[in-house]
Structures are given as structure tokens and as C-alpha cells.
Design an enzyme around this catalytic site. Structure first.
Site, mmCIF file in Angstrom:
data_model
loop_
_atom_site.group_PDB
_atom_site.id
_atom_site.type_symbol
_atom_site.label_atom_id
_atom_site.label_comp_id
_atom_site.label_asym_id
_atom_site.label_seq_id
_atom_site.Cartn_x
_atom_site.Cartn_y
_atom_site.Cartn_z
ATOM 1 N N GLU A 1 0.838 -1.217 0.000
ATOM 2 C CA GLU A 1 0.000 0.000 0.000
ATOM 3 C C GLU A 1 0.865 1.256 0.000
ATOM 4 O O GLU A 1 0.763 2.100 0.902
ATOM 5 C CB GLU A 1 -0.891 0.024 1.262
ATOM 6 C CG GLU A 1 -1.775 -1.190 1.448
ATOM 7 C CD GLU A 1 -2.439 -1.233 2.840
ATOM 8 O OE1 GLU A 1 -2.165 -0.344 3.679
ATOM 9 O OE2 GLU A 1 -3.219 -2.155 3.081
ATOM 10 N N PRO A 2 1.716 1.435 -0.986
ATOM 11 C CA PRO A 2 2.596 2.610 -0.959
ATOM 12 C C PRO A 2 1.845 3.892 -1.306
ATOM 13 O O PRO A 2 0.970 3.907 -2.168
ATOM 14 C CB PRO A 2 3.627 2.303 -2.050
ATOM 15 C CG PRO A 2 2.911 1.400 -3.003
ATOM 16 C CD PRO A 2 1.931 0.603 -2.189
ATOM 17 N N TYR B 1 4.298 18.535 11.664
ATOM 18 C CA TYR B 1 5.337 17.573 12.096
ATOM 19 C C TYR B 1 6.711 18.210 12.208
ATOM 20 O O TYR B 1 7.700 17.500 12.350
ATOM 21 C CB TYR B 1 5.472 16.420 11.093
ATOM 22 C CG TYR B 1 4.190 15.838 10.578
ATOM 23 C CD1 TYR B 1 3.356 15.113 11.421
ATOM 24 C CD2 TYR B 1 3.823 15.994 9.250
ATOM 25 C CE1 TYR B 1 2.183 14.561 10.933
ATOM 26 C CE2 TYR B 1 2.653 15.439 8.757
ATOM 27 C CZ TYR B 1 1.834 14.722 9.613
ATOM 28 O OH TYR B 1 0.680 14.188 9.129
ATOM 29 N N CYS C 1 -2.204 33.784 10.077
ATOM 30 C CA CYS C 1 -1.952 34.428 11.372
ATOM 31 C C CYS C 1 -1.619 33.410 12.457
ATOM 32 O O CYS C 1 -2.399 33.222 13.398
ATOM 33 C CB CYS C 1 -3.175 35.237 11.763
ATOM 34 S SG CYS C 1 -3.582 36.395 10.473
ATOM 35 N N GLU C 2 -0.516 32.735 12.327
ATOM 36 C CA GLU C 2 -0.031 31.798 13.337
ATOM 37 C C GLU C 2 1.480 31.752 13.226
ATOM 38 O O GLU C 2 2.015 31.703 12.116
ATOM 39 C CB GLU C 2 -0.519 30.363 13.036
ATOM 40 C CG GLU C 2 -1.993 30.215 12.972
ATOM 41 C CD GLU C 2 -2.499 29.092 13.861
ATOM 42 O OE1 GLU C 2 -1.736 28.591 14.708
ATOM 43 O OE2 GLU C 2 -3.666 28.746 13.695
HETATM 44 N N1 LLP Z 1 -1.598 2.086 4.411
HETATM 45 C C1 LLP Z 1 -2.123 2.572 5.554
HETATM 46 C C2 LLP Z 1 -3.031 1.723 6.326
HETATM 47 C C3 LLP Z 1 -1.786 3.856 5.987
HETATM 48 O O1 LLP Z 1 -2.290 4.319 7.123
HETATM 49 C C4 LLP Z 1 -0.895 4.644 5.210
HETATM 50 C C5 LLP Z 1 -0.536 6.002 5.634
HETATM 51 C C6 LLP Z 1 -0.398 4.110 4.006
HETATM 52 C C7 LLP Z 1 -0.760 2.829 3.649
HETATM 53 C C8 LLP Z 1 0.533 4.864 3.118
HETATM 54 O O2 LLP Z 1 1.733 5.159 3.769
HETATM 55 P P1 LLP Z 1 2.953 5.822 2.952
HETATM 56 O O3 LLP Z 1 3.447 4.814 1.950
HETATM 57 O O4 LLP Z 1 2.432 7.041 2.305
HETATM 58 O O5 LLP Z 1 3.934 6.136 4.011
HETATM 59 N N2 LLP Z 1 0.478 12.857 6.763
HETATM 60 C C9 LLP Z 1 1.704 12.190 7.114
HETATM 61 C C10 LLP Z 1 1.695 10.754 6.695
HETATM 62 C C11 LLP Z 1 0.537 9.969 7.258
HETATM 63 C C12 LLP Z 1 0.503 8.536 6.803
HETATM 64 C C13 LLP Z 1 -0.768 7.875 7.185
HETATM 65 N N3 LLP Z 1 -0.928 6.521 6.735
HETATM 66 C C14 LLP Z 1 2.866 12.960 6.502
HETATM 67 O O6 LLP Z 1 2.639 13.979 5.846
HETATM 68 O O7 LLP Z 1 4.026 12.598 6.708
#
Ligand code: LLP
Length: 426
Positions: free
Chosen positions: A281-282, A324, A352-353
């Protein structure tokens, strides 16, 4: 300088290009702030996943939350991908973009009954279920529809992905997944429910992971469970190893997807699980470095303690730094060549933060009117944008070679309160 996102992002002369298009020209034509994505860069990021999994029964489910623009989803659907979704809204987007429901996995800790119903009716491939309570509701909903829902349990392997606490999900203290020790019994419960068909096992340990080791640890834990679950009489068809592979924002050196998968396959084969279908699930690793956020410099405000470079993009356009303290590269789309004029700037937006910053202490040679590119903004940029301060969200463009398509219009102010109503007049 090697830019994250190269070779699709590179200077030609003094000007920064994505594919064969000058980014500064795009802002002249489409305004600022502006998200720009390279279709080629996305497909190039997908290729090592596809290569590494060739000859294996597998499905690459792009995580929609990373960037849910329809044109992005369409790009991955046409490349054969499935999708990882977390809401009925994301499911609707996938379908609107031409994705196949039979290639969709539905993740998330809080699916509603309505979402479950819709997903079953649409024919999604699998629900990644995160608790016994959810399992029971899903069984009820499926039974009401006279169907059985295909299910993987998301197990929490309790490994440390070594990433930011907000994006680490595989530890005991996280809200995600079924605890390792409860997994076998939860599988037995699942197999006994009338509306459930157990089809797989799932884990996702976090995001922006830059090493192979946590994946291998999680895999070992998951395979231990698979063996215990099958010994208890419940058979598991697929292994879903989630997403989470990191990208280079600055000096990170994550493994390539092909290297990561090769190591996972070695372990899977060595432990005798090579026959299982594999699901990934990338999100970030497919789109992060395929996109930039362009923003025009409005004012320079040199100060005693800090120099502020005030740009027209803000935390509402790109939350990652504010949320983050994430580092995202920032470069001028026009190299000025005069090194003596490089100064240290905090790049901040108009909101405004004090938390409204895009980059701190950046060495930039910059003047008002310049266009800056915030790099690696293809993932979790636009999808996390808001209308804070009643700011319309940016437009989005997709480029491919010389071609440019506007794939989302800039939000107009009138759009921002069209769902609101005045109270009846006195
Ligand atoms: N599968 C599931 C169940 C997930 O919760 C996520 C991401 C992914 C796949 C995809 O993960 P990735 O390959 O993108 O790392 N907003 C944060 C990242 C939150 C990720 C949430 N879940 C940021 O900007 O760093």
C-alpha cells in the site's frame, strides 16, 4: 545540486524545470500557489515496485490519502494498480478515476456502517479490519446485504518504525491494529462470524520509514502469526505489508522499493510462504518526489534576529512543516548565480499563526517576485490542505514531457462559503 525528484526536476540553465516545462512559466500562466506533478516521475517511482514483484501474485494498492487528485488516481489505475482507501469519499474518487473496485482494499480504524455497506455493494476486494467490534459490525452489515465481506485483520506487530511519533503506527501504544497477542483469537472469531470471509493478514507500521530492518521485523512477527492462525484452522491467502517506504526530503537515504521488496521476498521464501499473494500500500514513495508546491515571494522582511521571506503559500496549503516540523527542501525556480547575495531566511506564509512556516533557516538568494519551489510536496500536500483563513486551495497541474494539464482548478472565494447560510433576518 541533486534535487529530490531529479531527473524529473532539474535546472536547465538558470530555470527550474519539471519534465520539459519551466516552473516559473507555469506560475505566470496559472498563478500561485500551485501544485505541479510529473506523471513520468510517478510512473518511474512505481516501476521498481512492479519490477520487484514480477512473476509473483501481487497487487500494488496506491494509498489514496497521499494524493487523491483524480488524474493521479487515473495514472495509477491505468498502470494496473489497485488502491488503499480509508473512506467512502476516497472510494468515490477511485471509481471516478476509473479504478477497479475489485482491486480496492479498505483500511482505517473507524469505518461507518454506511461506508461498509457502500464498499460491499461496490465489490471492494478486502476490508482491513482493526478491531473485534468493527468485525462484528461488518459481519452484521454484510449479512443484512446477504453477502460476506472479505477481510484481513490489521495486526499490530509492535515494532518501532523509527519515524515521527505522529506517523508511526505499529507500536503497542498506537490506536491501530489488533494486538499481536489477541490476533489468533480474533481470527478464530472472524472465521466464526456469518458475514465474514477471512482472506488475508495486514500490517502497516508507519510512514517515512528509511530502513529495511523494521519491515523485516514486522514481517517475521506477521509470519509467526500466519503460522499460528493456520494452525488454529483459519487459512490466510494474502499478506498485505502496508506502505510506509520513505523518500529523500533532504539527506535521508531510504532503500529503493526493489531492494526492500527483494529482502522481504527472501524472508518470505525462506520461511515457506512464497505461494501467498502479496499486497503493498505505498503512498508517499509513489508521489512524494513527483510533486512541488510553487509559491511566489511577496515580501522580504529582514530583521534583527531572523529574516522572513513571506510567500503566498501557507500552512493551509502545506501542513507538513507546521504539523510535524517536517523539513521540505525549498529552492528558487530561478538561480540568481550571485552567491554573495545568499542569506538565511525563514520562509513563512500569510496565515496568522507563528506555526505558519514552510522552511526555517534556509540559505536562499531571493527577491520579491521570485517563485520558490517547495520540493517533495507530491505526497500529503494538497490532500491535507484546508481553507484556514478563508484561503482557497491551490490549483494543481500534471505535466508529462512538454504537456501540461490543469487537473484541479484554483478554488474561488465564492466556493468557500457556498454551503453556509445566514440566520433569518430580524
Ligand atoms: N496504508 C495505511 C493503512 C496507511 O495508514 C498509510 C498512511 C499508508 C498505507 C501509506 O503510507 P505511505 O506509503 O504514504 O507512508 N500525513 C503524514 C503521513 C501519514 C501517513 C498515514 N498513513 C505525513 O505527511 O508525513
Amino acid at each position: 545540486m541533486t534535487l529530490p525528484g531529479s531527473p524529473y526536476l532539474a535546472y536547465k540553465g538558470a530555470d527550474l524545470y519539471m519534465d520539459d516545462v519551466s516552473l516559473r512559466d507555469l506560475v505566470r500562466q496559472h498563478g500561485s500557489p500551485l501544485y505541479v506533478y510529473s506523471r513520468r516521475a510517478m510512473l518511474a517511482a512505481l516501476a521498481p515496485y512492479q519490477r520487484a514483484l514480477q512473476g509473483r501474485s501481487h497487487l500494488i494498492c496506491y494509498a489514496v490519502k497521499a494524493n487523491s487528485n483524480l488524474a493521479v488516481l487515473q495514472t495509477f489505475a491505468q498502470a494496473g494498480c489497485g488502491f488503499d482507501i480509508v473512506s467512502a469519499g476516497e472510494l468515490a474518487r477511485v471509481l471516478a478515476a476509473g479504478g477497479e473496485p475489485g482491486k480496492v482494499v479498505f483500511s482505517g480504524v473507524g469505518k461507518t456502517r454506511a461506508e461498509m455497506r457502500l464498499a460491499i455493494e461496490t465489490g471492494v476486494r478486502c476490508f482491513n479490519v482493526e478491531s473485534t467490534a468493527e468485525l462484528e459490525v461488518l459481519s452484521e452489515v454484510a449479512s443484512e446485504l446477504g453477502q460476506r465481506a472479505r477481510v484481513s485483520l490489521r495486526v499490530n506487530p509492535d515494532v518501532d518504525a523509527g519515524t515521527h511519533p505522529y506517523i508511526s503506527t505499529g507500536l503497542k501504544g498506537n490506536k491501530f491494529g489488533v494486538a499481536h497477542e489477541l490476533a489468533v483469537n480474533t481470527y478464530k472469531r472472524a472465521a466464526a462470524l456469518p458475514g465474514i470471509d477471512v482472506v488475508g493478514i495486514d500490517c502497516h507500521i508507519g510512514s517515512q520509514i528509511t530502513e529495511v530492518a523494521p519491515y523485516l521485523d514486522a514481517l517475521d512477527r506477521v509470519l509467526d502469526l500466519v503460522e499460528a492462525i493456520e494452525a488454529a484452522g483459519v487459512s490466510i491467502h494474502h499478506l498485505d505489508l502496508g506502505g510506509g517506504l520513505g523518500i529523500t526530503y533532504t539527506d535521508e537515504t531510504p532503500p529503493g522499493a526493489d531492494e526492500l521488496i527483494a529482502q522481504l521476498l527472501t524472508k518470505i521464501d525462506a520461511r515457506g510462504h512464497g505461494h501467498r499473494e502479496l499486497v503493498f500500500e505505498p503512498g508517499r514513495s509513489l508521489v512524494g518526489n513527483a510533486g512541488v508546491l510553487l509559491t511566489e515571494v511577496m515580501y522580504l522582511k529582514p530583521g534583527e534576529k531572523k529574516n522572513f521571506c513571506i510567500v503566498d503559500a501557507a500552512m493551509n496549503d502545506l501542513m507538513r512543516p507546521a504539523l510535524y516540523e517536517a523539513f521540505m527542501g525549498i529552492v528558487n525556480t530561478q538561480q540568481r548565480g550571485n552567491d554573495a547575495a545568499v542569506e538565511t531566511w525563514d520562509v513563512v506564509g500569510p496565515v496568522c499563526e507563528s506555526g505558519d512556516w514552510l522552511g526555517r533557516d534556509r540559505q536562499l538568494n531571493v527577491q520579491a517576485g521570485d517563485v520558490l519551489a517547495v520540493l517533495s510536496a507530491g505526497a500529503y500536500g494538497m490532500t491535507m490542505a484546508s481553507n484556514y483563513n478563508t484561503r482557497g486551495r491551490a490549483a494543481e497541474l500534471m505535466v508529462d514531457g512538454r504537456q501540461v494539464w490543469e487537473v484541479r482548478e484554483r478554488e474561488a472565494v465564492a466556493d468557500l462559503f457556498k454551503l453556509e447560510k445566514l440566520l433569518p433576518g430580524a
